[in-house]
Design a protein around this motif. Structure first.
Motif, PDB file in Angstrom:
ATOM      1  N   LEU A  15       0.893  -1.395   0.090  1.00 48.32           N
ATOM      2  CA  LEU A  15       0.162  -0.035   0.048  1.00 48.32           C
ATOM      3  C   LEU A  15       0.954   1.297  -0.120  1.00 48.32           C
ATOM      4  O   LEU A  15       2.039   1.072   0.564  1.00 48.32           O
ATOM      5  N   HIS A  16       0.379   2.230  -0.606  1.00 44.85           N
ATOM      6  CA  HIS A  16       0.992   3.605  -0.364  1.00 44.85           C
ATOM      7  C   HIS A  16       0.235   4.401   0.808  1.00 44.85           C
ATOM      8  O   HIS A  16      -0.826   4.497   0.665  1.00 44.85           O
ATOM      9  N   ILE A  17       1.043   4.755   1.544  1.00 44.74           N
ATOM     10  CA  ILE A  17       0.643   5.470   2.840  1.00 44.74           C
ATOM     11  C   ILE A  17       0.489   6.976   2.094  1.00 44.74           C
ATOM     12  O   ILE A  17       1.697   7.771   2.014  1.00 44.74           O
ATOM     13  N   ALA A  18      -0.681   7.502   2.027  1.00 43.20           N
ATOM     14  CA  ALA A  18      -0.780   8.875   1.377  1.00 43.20           C
ATOM     15  C   ALA A  18      -1.145   9.891   2.218  1.00 43.20           C
ATOM     16  O   ALA A  18      -0.588  11.041   1.882  1.00 43.20           O
ATOM     17  N   MET A  19      -1.732   9.785   3.800  1.00 46.47           N
ATOM     18  CA  MET A  19      -1.504  10.583   4.532  1.00 46.47           C
ATOM     19  C   MET A  19      -1.665   9.964   5.976  1.00 46.47           C
ATOM     20  O   MET A  19      -1.946   8.980   6.070  1.00 46.47           O
ATOM     21  N   PHE A  20      -1.516  10.755   6.827  1.00 54.21           N
ATOM     22  CA  PHE A  20      -1.516  10.335   8.234  1.00 54.21           C
ATOM     23  C   PHE A  20      -2.788  11.087   8.918  1.00 54.21           C
ATOM     24  O   PHE A  20      -2.988  12.254   8.626  1.00 54.21           O
ATOM     25  N   PRO A  21      -3.598  10.427   9.984  1.00 54.21           N
ATOM     26  CA  PRO A  21      -3.072   9.006  10.374  1.00 54.21           C
ATOM     27  C   PRO A  21      -3.626   8.148   9.204  1.00 54.21           C
ATOM     28  O   PRO A  21      -4.542   8.144   8.728  1.00 54.21           O
ATOM     29  N   GLU A  22      -2.898   7.250   8.849  1.00 59.61           N
ATOM     30  CA  GLU A  22      -3.358   5.913   7.924  1.00 59.61           C
ATOM     31  C   GLU A  22      -4.187   5.061   8.769  1.00 59.61           C
ATOM     32  O   GLU A  22      -3.779   4.846   9.995  1.00 59.61           O
TER      33      GLU A  22
END
Length: 161
Positions: A129-136
């Motif tokens: 997965l691509h972590i695009a923003m936090f919080p994930e």
């Protein structure tokens, strides 16, 4: 469409020929039916990616759209059922409790991750997965993996500079 790139990666069944900037990798055992588990996962991930946060379906619309097998695996619990589970489970073990369907939907809406791809080798796979923003909301994805019959054998988040 805000998820155009993600939907293209899902449609093409993108392999792991490249990695995203912020990858979260899962090594999974696909279970007794590897092809079926992967197909179920791709179906649900596609349904999620097709939705826009701005025009997110209502809970009732999701209930109508999602397959029965998923609703059985992530059931809708009443307040009484939820309270009972919390009462009989020590607080330090609450993270091991099953997800409640509406809570899972909320986490999927604000997921923070995007599908990147996978590589399968018989009954094992690496999913990225691509972590695009936090919080994930990675726990919601873990629950989806469990619901489709996959067992996580290892996972790692690699924050790239």
């Amino acid at each position: 469409m805000e998820n155009k790139v993600e939907l293209e990666r899902i449609k093409l069944r993108s392999s792991l020929d490249s990695m995203p900037a912020n990858p979260w990798e899962f090594n999974v055992d696909l279970g007794a039916d590897p092809e079926g588990a992967m197909e179920k996962l791709m179906t649900i991930v596609s349904m999620i990616a097709e939705q826009s946060v701005r025009n997110w379906p209502s809970d009732d619309e999701w209930k109508a759209m999602l397959p029965d097998w998923l609703k059985r695996e992530i059931p809708e619990l009443s307040k009484e059922e939820t309270d009972k589970l919390l009462a009989i489970t020590p607080q330090q073990n609450w993270d091991s409790l099953p997800w409640e369907f509406l809570s899972w939907l909320d986490a999927i809406r604000d997921r923070g991750w995007r599908w990147w791809g996978y590589q399968q080798d018989e009954s094992m796979a690496t999913i990225v997965l691509h972590i695009a923003m936090f919080p994930e909301r990675i726990d919601a994805f873990r629950e989806l993996l469990r619901a489709v019959g996959m067992n996580i054998t290892d996972e790692r988040y690699i924050a790239l500079p």
